[in-house]
Design an enzyme around this catalytic site. Sequence first.
Site, PDB file in Angstrom:
ATOM      1  N   LYS B  47       0.853  -1.193   0.000  1.00  0.00           N
ATOM      2  CA  LYS B  47       0.000   0.000   0.000  1.00  0.00           C
ATOM      3  C   LYS B  47       0.890   1.244   0.000  1.00  0.00           C
ATOM      4  O   LYS B  47       1.949   1.258   0.619  1.00  0.00           O
ATOM      5  CB  LYS B  47      -0.888  -0.023   1.248  1.00  0.00           C
ATOM      6  CG  LYS B  47      -1.773   1.212   1.338  1.00  0.00           C
ATOM      7  CD  LYS B  47      -2.958   1.042   2.260  1.00  0.00           C
ATOM      8  CE  LYS B  47      -3.784   2.325   2.311  1.00  0.00           C
ATOM      9  NZ  LYS B  47      -4.367   2.678   0.996  1.00  0.00           N
ATOM     10  N   ASN B  71     -14.093   4.405  -3.430  1.00  0.00           N
ATOM     11  CA  ASN B  71     -13.371   4.476  -2.165  1.00  0.00           C
ATOM     12  C   ASN B  71     -12.818   5.863  -1.940  1.00  0.00           C
ATOM     13  O   ASN B  71     -12.545   6.611  -2.873  1.00  0.00           O
ATOM     14  CB  ASN B  71     -12.269   3.420  -2.096  1.00  0.00           C
ATOM     15  CG  ASN B  71     -10.960   3.925  -2.664  1.00  0.00           C
ATOM     16  OD1 ASN B  71     -10.238   4.674  -2.000  1.00  0.00           O
ATOM     17  ND2 ASN B  71     -10.658   3.550  -3.890  1.00  0.00           N
ATOM     18  N   GLY B  74      -7.973   7.849   1.337  1.00  0.00           N
ATOM     19  CA  GLY B  74      -7.112   8.992   1.647  1.00  0.00           C
ATOM     20  C   GLY B  74      -5.726   8.587   2.112  1.00  0.00           C
ATOM     21  O   GLY B  74      -5.118   9.242   2.959  1.00  0.00           O
ATOM     22  N   CYS B 133      -3.220   9.354  -6.825  1.00  0.00           N
ATOM     23  CA  CYS B 133      -4.320   9.108  -5.888  1.00  0.00           C
ATOM     24  C   CYS B 133      -5.318  10.262  -5.943  1.00  0.00           C
ATOM     25  O   CYS B 133      -4.949  11.409  -5.730  1.00  0.00           O
ATOM     26  CB  CYS B 133      -3.807   8.947  -4.461  1.00  0.00           C
ATOM     27  SG  CYS B 133      -5.161   8.665  -3.317  1.00  0.00           S
ATOM     28  N   ASN B 195      -4.815   4.160 -11.981  1.00  0.00           N
ATOM     29  CA  ASN B 195      -5.318   4.347 -10.616  1.00  0.00           C
ATOM     30  C   ASN B 195      -6.818   4.604 -10.740  1.00  0.00           C
ATOM     31  O   ASN B 195      -7.365   4.646 -11.841  1.00  0.00           O
ATOM     32  CB  ASN B 195      -4.598   5.516  -9.949  1.00  0.00           C
ATOM     33  CG  ASN B 195      -4.581   5.367  -8.430  1.00  0.00           C
ATOM     34  OD1 ASN B 195      -5.581   4.937  -7.834  1.00  0.00           O
ATOM     35  ND2 ASN B 195      -3.478   5.709  -7.803  1.00  0.00           N
ATOM     36  N   GLY B 246      -7.272  -2.356 -13.400  1.00  0.00           N
ATOM     37  CA  GLY B 246      -8.618  -1.857 -13.627  1.00  0.00           C
ATOM     38  C   GLY B 246      -9.495  -3.064 -13.868  1.00  0.00           C
ATOM     39  O   GLY B 246      -9.863  -3.377 -14.987  1.00  0.00           O
TER      40      GLY B 246
END
Lengths: 263, 263
Positions: B47, B71, B74, B133, B195, B246
């Site tokens: 992560k 999601n 953060g 992100c 992403n 994806g």
Amino acid sequence: MDKPRHQFLERTIYSREELCGDYFILWIWDEALGEKCQPGQFFEIRAHYSIADAEETRSLPKLFKPISIYDNAEGRIGFFIKKVGTGTNALYKLKAGDLLELIGPLGNGFPFVTGRRILLVSGGIGYPPLWYLQKELIKHNLLYWVHGGSGQNDVFPCDEIWTEDGSFGKKGMVTEGIRKLIAEKKIDLIYSCGPIPMLKECAGITNKLNIEHYCSLEAYMACGIGVCYGCAIPVGYENDWNYLRVCKEGPVFNAGEVLWNKF
Amino acid sequence: MEQILNPLQTSLGRLKMNSPVTVASGTFALENLDFIVQEHLGAYVCKTITRYPKKGNPPPRLYETEAGLLNSIGLQNPGLDKFIAEDLPILRKTLTVPLIVSFSGASLNEFEQMLECLENQEGISGYELNVSCPNVENEGITFGIDPDVVYKLCALLSPLTNRELIVKLTPNVTDIGVITKAAEDGGATAISLINTIWGMAIDYRNGMSMLKKGIGGYSGIGIKPLALALTYRAAQAVKIPVIAMGEFITGRMLWNSFGLEHL
Ligand SMILES: Cc1cc2nc3c(=O)[nH]c(=O)nc-3n(C[C@H](O)[C@H](O)[C@H](O)COP(=O)(O)OP(=O)(O)OC[C@H]3O[C@@H](n4cnc5c(N)ncnc54)[C@H](O)[C@@H]3O)c2cc1C
Ligand SMILES: Cc1cc2nc3c(=O)[nH]c(=O)nc-3n(C[C@H](O)[C@H](O)[C@H](O)COP(=O)(O)O)c2cc1C
Ligand code: FES
């Protein structure tokens, strides 16, 4: 590597009960699994893909859904479920003989105590984990259980029932009667499970009276095993807090440590 | 004994991999290894970590739509120092496949600092720069939408390491080809994409977003055609390897124990 901590299981549903309103119970049987379970723990469950017809499969939810252990009698494990959305509706369609996909038991259960005067407070679908809990506690403690629901279809067996519309039991929110019950019954410990506003109200009371209080929280989950951080809730003290995972550090928390104003 | 050839064996730059399948950062952790055979993976991507600890976004952070998951985590993570002190030793001990560390900085300088710290650590085969992100203000997407910045970042970091330098790109841009080329020109050794894409869901009962932060990152089945198209464009624009994500695999891998035979 250490031995597996999580296991993916497929179990046959051996019976299914239809209850009032949108509620139903699915039963599986696995003695070895039953031995591992504790009140307050949950499973991630999902309807097995093959049960759905081909067209439906495309829209079937992928995510497993967190469901508490409602009952566990020597491996006869029950899941008491309310249909609210796609995941629980797919579970609703299951019949005896169909396959259930499970991961669990997951999370930390309620702490076990003896010799206490305990109040159980549940709201709506917070009922199931307290059923399993009271079965374990009742031989060693004095218990009183209050449950609240929106109407007569949301109430189940316990000591005292409240409904928001007054269609059954006392009219109002279940939290309204708590102060009086604590005093009358000399309560020294509370276990609660239900919607966040109910738990928050309840925690406000127990914090003021300085009464020990453990609550089981609900959070939207994806993985259920501590990987995605999707289920986090604020826990700690005003100047020293963190988002903890309901699936891993919870679902049971000390109500005095949850930062209710940060939700 | 005759050595059995693994037909899935491949390489990513200098890295030998058992298979072309890696995991998507943030959706897979050591817990998931309970469900699959580690050696089926080409590499393990952790992560995303940031220089300093990040609390993450307020809940609710998840919502499953009709076609995929929203999601708003953060980038909750313990920060670089704690990652090196606590997580890395466990990863080193547990992993038999190459470790790729995903990280993100709030400035070029911070990216550089983090890389330098990580270069001193053993057991890391490569880096994935998360410049994509959608759920944080400083780290993340602000870098990945500007080709000049992507070029500068890669040109700054690539001379500092001999390890694989993967840049993870966001689909939230006008021309993916330009950004991909900028990464290659700057010295990236591979590209990964996509992403999550910006996404949102509204609760029809109250008109509010299902996520506390309003907009989140959208992944899963609904983004697959987009992900395929962008991967295709990216692969046309550069000579370095392109890693696709994806809904290619992670959804299934995360939520199922089926392993790789179902790909
Ligand atoms: C630890 C734990 C134990 C649980 N135990 C039980 C149980 O024993 N029996 C039971 O019926 N339910 C239980 N739940 C709640 C159950 O997980 C949700 O009702 C279920 O995930 C809804 O999925 P769905 O796909 O049907 O609904 P969705 O389509 O995902 O959502 C329908 C609606 O419900 C809301 N919602 C969905 N999930 C949650 C959630 N987890 N918390 C609050 N609101 C939500 C959504 O915002 C939406 O408005 C538990 C939850 C947790 C976290
Ligand atoms: C819960 C969740 C957390 C994620 N966290 C990260 C992260 O920390 N770093 C990152 O680079 N990508 C993160 N992503 C994005 C995924 O790595 C991936 O790029 C994206 O989900 C698309 O792939 P998928 O549709 O196969 O899941 C996250 C995605 C999800 C769903
Ligand atoms: S649901 Fe993924 S961390 Fe709790």
